[in-house]
Design a protein around this motif. Structure first.
Motif, PDB file in Angstrom:
ATOM      1  N   MET A 112      -3.795  28.567  27.632  1.00  0.00           N
ATOM      2  CA  MET A 112      -3.614  28.032  29.127  1.00  0.00           C
ATOM      3  C   MET A 112      -4.393  29.141  29.715  1.00  0.00           C
ATOM      4  SD  MET A 112      -0.189  28.839  31.022  1.00  0.00           S
ATOM      5  CE  MET A 112       0.152  28.630  32.788  1.00  0.00           C
ATOM      6  N   GLN A 113      -5.178  28.658  30.748  1.00  0.00           N
ATOM      7  CA  GLN A 113      -5.917  29.423  31.488  1.00  0.00           C
ATOM      8  C   GLN A 113      -5.109  30.545  32.507  1.00  0.00           C
ATOM      9  OE1 GLN A 113      -8.184  26.790  34.021  1.00  0.00           O
ATOM     10  NE2 GLN A 113      -6.517  26.202  35.344  1.00  0.00           N
ATOM     11  N   ARG A 114      -5.858  31.573  33.007  1.00  0.00           N
ATOM     12  CA  ARG A 114      -5.047  32.575  33.790  1.00  0.00           C
ATOM     13  C   ARG A 114      -4.452  31.782  34.888  1.00  0.00           C
ATOM     14  NH1 ARG A 114      -5.783  35.989  38.019  1.00  0.00           N
ATOM     15  NH2 ARG A 114      -4.748  38.104  37.575  1.00  0.00           N
ATOM     16  N   SER A 115      -3.157  32.133  35.098  1.00  0.00           N
ATOM     17  CA  SER A 115      -2.491  31.201  36.105  1.00  0.00           C
ATOM     18  C   SER A 115      -1.439  32.188  36.909  1.00  0.00           C
ATOM     19  CB  SER A 115      -1.195  30.249  35.386  1.00  0.00           C
ATOM     20  OG  SER A 115      -2.263  29.265  34.736  1.00  0.00           O
ATOM     21  N   ARG A 116      -1.108  31.661  37.986  1.00  0.00           N
ATOM     22  CA  ARG A 116      -0.095  32.391  38.861  1.00  0.00           C
ATOM     23  C   ARG A 116       1.226  31.994  38.622  1.00  0.00           C
ATOM     24  NH1 ARG A 116      -0.267  35.638  43.638  1.00  0.00           N
ATOM     25  NH2 ARG A 116       1.472  34.920  45.065  1.00  0.00           N
ATOM     26  N   ILE A 117       2.268  32.684  38.240  1.00  0.00           N
ATOM     27  CA  ILE A 117       3.468  32.151  37.669  1.00  0.00           C
ATOM     28  C   ILE A 117       4.685  32.844  38.375  1.00  0.00           C
ATOM     29  CG2 ILE A 117       5.062  31.729  35.867  1.00  0.00           C
ATOM     30  CD1 ILE A 117       2.429  31.666  33.910  1.00  0.00           C
ATOM     31  N   ALA A 118       5.452  32.052  39.098  1.00  0.00           N
ATOM     32  CA  ALA A 118       6.575  32.638  39.684  1.00  0.00           C
ATOM     33  C   ALA A 118       7.942  32.959  38.684  1.00  0.00           C
ATOM     34  CB  ALA A 118       7.005  32.106  41.057  1.00  0.00           C
ATOM     35  N   VAL A 119       8.531  33.966  38.903  1.00  0.00           N
ATOM     36  CA  VAL A 119       9.707  33.798  37.715  1.00  0.00           C
ATOM     37  C   VAL A 119      10.991  34.364  38.564  1.00  0.00           C
ATOM     38  CG1 VAL A 119      10.620  34.777  35.652  1.00  0.00           C
ATOM     39  CG2 VAL A 119       8.214  34.171  35.748  1.00  0.00           C
ATOM     40  N   ALA A 120      12.105  33.476  38.742  1.00  0.00           N
ATOM     41  CA  ALA A 120      13.196  34.052  39.016  1.00  0.00           C
ATOM     42  C   ALA A 120      13.997  34.552  37.928  1.00  0.00           C
ATOM     43  CB  ALA A 120      13.859  32.752  39.794  1.00  0.00           C
ATOM     44  N   GLY A 121      14.912  35.496  37.896  1.00  0.00           N
ATOM     45  CA  GLY A 121      15.516  35.999  36.891  1.00  0.00           C
ATOM     46  C   GLY A 121      14.663  36.973  35.947  1.00  0.00           C
ATOM     47  N   ALA A 122      13.506  37.464  36.609  1.00  0.00           N
ATOM     48  CA  ALA A 122      12.522  38.511  35.770  1.00  0.00           C
ATOM     49  C   ALA A 122      13.349  39.429  35.371  1.00  0.00           C
ATOM     50  CB  ALA A 122      11.582  38.567  36.737  1.00  0.00           C
ATOM     51  N   SER A 123      14.571  40.112  35.644  1.00  0.00           N
ATOM     52  CA  SER A 123      14.770  41.019  35.274  1.00  0.00           C
ATOM     53  C   SER A 123      15.953  41.071  34.169  1.00  0.00           C
ATOM     54  CB  SER A 123      15.646  42.039  36.434  1.00  0.00           C
ATOM     55  OG  SER A 123      16.882  41.178  37.049  1.00  0.00           O
ATOM     56  N   GLY A 124      16.288  39.693  33.831  1.00  0.00           N
ATOM     57  CA  GLY A 124      17.279  39.425  32.716  1.00  0.00           C
ATOM     58  C   GLY A 124      16.546  39.504  31.465  1.00  0.00           C
ATOM     59  N   LEU A 125      17.443  39.221  30.259  1.00  0.00           N
ATOM     60  CA  LEU A 125      16.821  39.391  28.867  1.00  0.00           C
ATOM     61  C   LEU A 125      15.603  38.455  28.682  1.00  0.00           C
ATOM     62  CD1 LEU A 125      17.168  40.228  25.997  1.00  0.00           C
ATOM     63  CD2 LEU A 125      18.920  38.336  25.705  1.00  0.00           C
ATOM     64  N   ILE A 126      15.751  37.042  29.096  1.00  0.00           N
ATOM     65  CA  ILE A 126      14.792  36.327  28.552  1.00  0.00           C
ATOM     66  C   ILE A 126      13.756  36.454  29.699  1.00  0.00           C
ATOM     67  CG2 ILE A 126      14.142  33.774  28.609  1.00  0.00           C
ATOM     68  CD1 ILE A 126      17.044  33.247  27.885  1.00  0.00           C
ATOM     69  N   GLY A 127      14.052  36.559  30.944  1.00  0.00           N
ATOM     70  CA  GLY A 127      13.016  36.676  32.195  1.00  0.00           C
ATOM     71  C   GLY A 127      12.190  38.070  32.092  1.00  0.00           C
ATOM     72  N   GLY A 128      12.757  39.126  31.486  1.00  0.00           N
ATOM     73  CA  GLY A 128      11.970  40.172  31.214  1.00  0.00           C
ATOM     74  C   GLY A 128      11.075  40.037  29.942  1.00  0.00           C
ATOM     75  N   ALA A 129      11.376  39.453  28.900  1.00  0.00           N
ATOM     76  CA  ALA A 129      10.747  39.173  28.028  1.00  0.00           C
ATOM     77  C   ALA A 129       9.378  38.055  28.244  1.00  0.00           C
ATOM     78  CB  ALA A 129      11.450  38.746  26.733  1.00  0.00           C
ATOM     79  N   LEU A 130       9.819  37.224  29.119  1.00  0.00           N
ATOM     80  CA  LEU A 130       8.715  36.154  29.313  1.00  0.00           C
ATOM     81  C   LEU A 130       7.666  36.929  30.239  1.00  0.00           C
ATOM     82  CD1 LEU A 130       7.786  33.425  29.705  1.00  0.00           C
ATOM     83  CD2 LEU A 130       9.234  32.925  31.665  1.00  0.00           C
TER      84      LEU A 130
END
Length: 298
Positions: A1-19
């Motif tokens: 995947m080419q460099r992208s701008r990705i928004a994440v809701a839940g970024a502080s959670g277990l899965i979100g943080g790892a992602l």
């Protein structure tokens, strides 16, 4: 995947943080949705329960991943907490879906969290994505949760639902509570131990989400569970083998019901869930077996 701008809701959670860590390690730009005023360029303000999101902050993002929501297993299910669980997921998803549906240069992919709880009690019967929803709080919640993404789907945004199983990780979730007990020699089966637990390693959870982002043409529900679900009794034995600890302390079903209330049904219930669509699409699990997943978590 080419460099992208990705928004994440839940970024502080277990899965979100790892992602987020995985995406940043590969050079992607991550925008985090925060429940306060944005303080940096990589933050976007939102309030899921108020159904609000600063849509302008999502403009220019290629992907939106929504993993937000109060933890289902974090506390006893009072009526008030069940409402909080529901509102965070359903209203939050609706707010995000409506926001990106109205953007001209918004995300082309919307990955929205869901859960294997949509199938309810399956007993010994194996189910895949074609199975109908079950009955009860969690199945009904998941149906509403996924339906709330309709505005994005109707606007032509490729929308994926990740029906996640029990994530094997020492950092949080169900296994985050189990590891200390088993390490102390206090682990054991729950109830009669015959209920199926469908698990997935944290590594494979993140890899699957990224695979679904990267693979054009994939949309709709995907079970994020390892291909070999096992009974609680079998998983208990595997924990004992890997940690070299006895597993003699069984927790009677009635005790769980007393301590956990309605949530005990989720612990004692059986969910034999298979990742049919994920496998058919070509995804390969790194840790498909339970002992592999446990060792990876350690």
């Amino acid at each position: 995947m080419q460099r992208s701008r990705i928004a994440v809701a839940g970024a502080s959670g277990l899965i979100g943080g790892a992602l987020v860590r995985s995406l940043k390690a590969d050079g992607h730009e991550v925008v985090r949705l925060v429940r306060r005023a944005a303080r940096a360029e990589d933050e976007v303000c939102w309030d899921p329960e108020a159904r609000y999101v600063d849509a302008a902050g999502l403009a220019g993002c290629d992907v939106l991943v929504n993993l937000a929501g109060a933890g289902v297993g974090d506390r006893r299910w009072t009526d008030e907490y069940k409402e909080r669980i529901r509102n965070g997921r359903v209203l939050g998803t609706a707010a995000l879906a409506e926001a990106i549906a109205g953007l001209e240069n918004g995300p082309r992919v919307f990955v929205n969290g869901s859960a294997m709880g949509i199938y309810g009690e399956t007993g010994d019967r194996a189910v895949d994505e074609s199975a109908p929803p079950g009955r009860g709080f969690l199945p009904e919640l998941c149906v509403e949760w996924e339906a709330a993404a309709a505005p994005a789907q109707e606007a032509g945004v490729r929308t994926v639902f990740t029906r996640t199983g029990l994530v094997v990780s020492g950092q949080g979730g169900a296994w985050g509570r189990l590891f200390p007990l088993f390490k102390a020699g206090l682990g054991g089966r729950m109830g009669d131990g015959r209920q199926y637990w469908s698990y997935i390693s944290l590594h494979d959870e993140v890899a699957a989400i990224r695979y679904l982002i990267d693979t054009d043409g994939l949309s709709g529900p995907f079970n994020l569970t390892a291909p070999n679900p096992l009974t609680n009794r079998e998983i208990t034995a595997a924990m004992g083998r890997v940690l070299h600890r006895p597993t003699l302390f069984a927790v009677p079903a009635q005790v769980l019901r007393t301590v956990l209330g309605e949530m005990a049904g989720d612990v004692l219930g059986s969910a034999r869930v298979l990742p049919k669509r994920l496998l058919e699409s070509g995804f390969t699990f790194t840790y498909p077996e339970i002992e592999q997943a446990i060792r990876a978590a350690l």
